[in-house]
Motif scaffolding. Sequence first.
Motif, PDB file in Angstrom:
ATOM      1  N   ASP A 186       0.866  -1.177   0.000  1.00 42.01           N
ATOM      2  CA  ASP A 186       0.000   0.000   0.000  1.00 42.01           C
ATOM      3  C   ASP A 186       0.902   1.227   0.000  1.00 42.01           C
ATOM      4  O   ASP A 186       1.890   1.263   0.744  1.00 42.01           O
ATOM      5  N   LYS A 195      -6.144   1.796   4.088  1.00 37.87           N
ATOM      6  CA  LYS A 195      -5.062   1.391   3.202  1.00 37.87           C
ATOM      7  C   LYS A 195      -5.383   1.817   1.769  1.00 37.87           C
ATOM      8  O   LYS A 195      -6.479   1.564   1.273  1.00 37.87           O
ATOM      9  N   GLY A 197      -3.755   0.946  -1.093  1.00 34.91           N
ATOM     10  CA  GLY A 197      -3.413   0.067  -2.197  1.00 34.91           C
ATOM     11  C   GLY A 197      -2.278   0.670  -3.008  1.00 34.91           C
ATOM     12  O   GLY A 197      -1.816   1.792  -2.743  1.00 34.91           O
ATOM     13  N   ASN A 198      -1.834  -0.051  -4.004  1.00 31.38           N
ATOM     14  CA  ASN A 198      -0.738   0.423  -4.845  1.00 31.38           C
ATOM     15  C   ASN A 198      -1.049   0.080  -6.297  1.00 31.38           C
ATOM     16  O   ASN A 198      -1.103  -1.092  -6.661  1.00 31.38           O
TER      17      ASN A 198
END
Length: 373
Positions: A186, A195, A197-198
């Motif tokens: 993340d 969070k 995320g990426n």
Amino acid sequence: MKRAYKYRFYPSPEQAELLAHTFGCVRFVYNSILRWRTDAYYERKEKIGYLQANARFTALKKEPEHVWLNDVSCVPLQQSLRHQQAAFSNFFAGRAKYPTFKSKRHKQTAEFTASAFKYRDGNLYMAKSKAPLDVRWSRQLPSAPSTVTISKDAAGRYFVSCLCEFEPVSLPITAKMVGIDVGLKDLFVTDTGFKTGNPRHTAKYAKRLALQQRRLNRKKKGSKNRAKARSKVARLHAKIADCRMDNLHKLSRKLINENQVVCVESLKVKNMIRNPKLSKAIADASWGEFTRQLAYKGEWAGRSVVAIDQFFPSSKRCSSCGYTMPKMALNVRSWICPECGANHDRDVNAAKNIKAVGLTALAHGATVNPKAA
């Protein structure tokens, strides 16, 4: 305060030709003076400053074989020498490497001061051109620009950056405060458990980029097909960079808008990126750019951005009792405190510790240092 407003524009054929000539002159002056300064030091141990470089540039324009330097405005040529002097100052101060030569295949820039452009009735005119630039004004300028920088990236897109004076408006004070822990799975995790995320933009376009690079490698050097293939690779790199910056701007703006205090961790990204297994993922996450955006946006909005010490054991320390684990591998994503029995998510626990230490540091007057990230 001063702020740069960047817009895309579409030059006419005459303007594109003038800009190509200007970029070429800027590149030639920068490279020739850099070679002259380097040779003067290695051959005669002579140190050249800005005044001598400017005198050399004046003599260069008077030479018969270089009369074409007078076909463009002299302002961007002189500005390139100022930029070169700044590059040497950074080199001698240990902040950067030795200045390198400019390439025609990379980004091209030309800086115009107030005497080399006009901003009138919402139109921007550059020197040696009678027609205004076809700028896509996505927002109005707060004042007349003091400096205009025209650039062309490797993908062939033209941009103009206008440096203007503006009055920052502070956002309403809120009681919300947040601590964030940046990562790879993340981009960041907050102390409340949120969070992000990426998106992993580089990995998303990796196969497509590899295909275009293989096609580029097969083309004959110097051919038109190779130039076309190079342009396709450059456009894909530009798309990845634009997606990354768009995501970082949205996340940083959301944090600044919603919180009065943002606590982050100082990271030596240049050292961390030496890890051969994680270097590409760390570069794609752009933690340093994210911290930099938080710093200046917080300053504009009247928010506080606090950076804690990079050696603080935020992940290994229990946010409930303060017990610090002696060791913790990177693959451990959750752990139980042996002292109090609290069950911790590694990233959320780190964010809680960062927030606690950041608020303590804020009470002692600490703020963020963008260069530390």
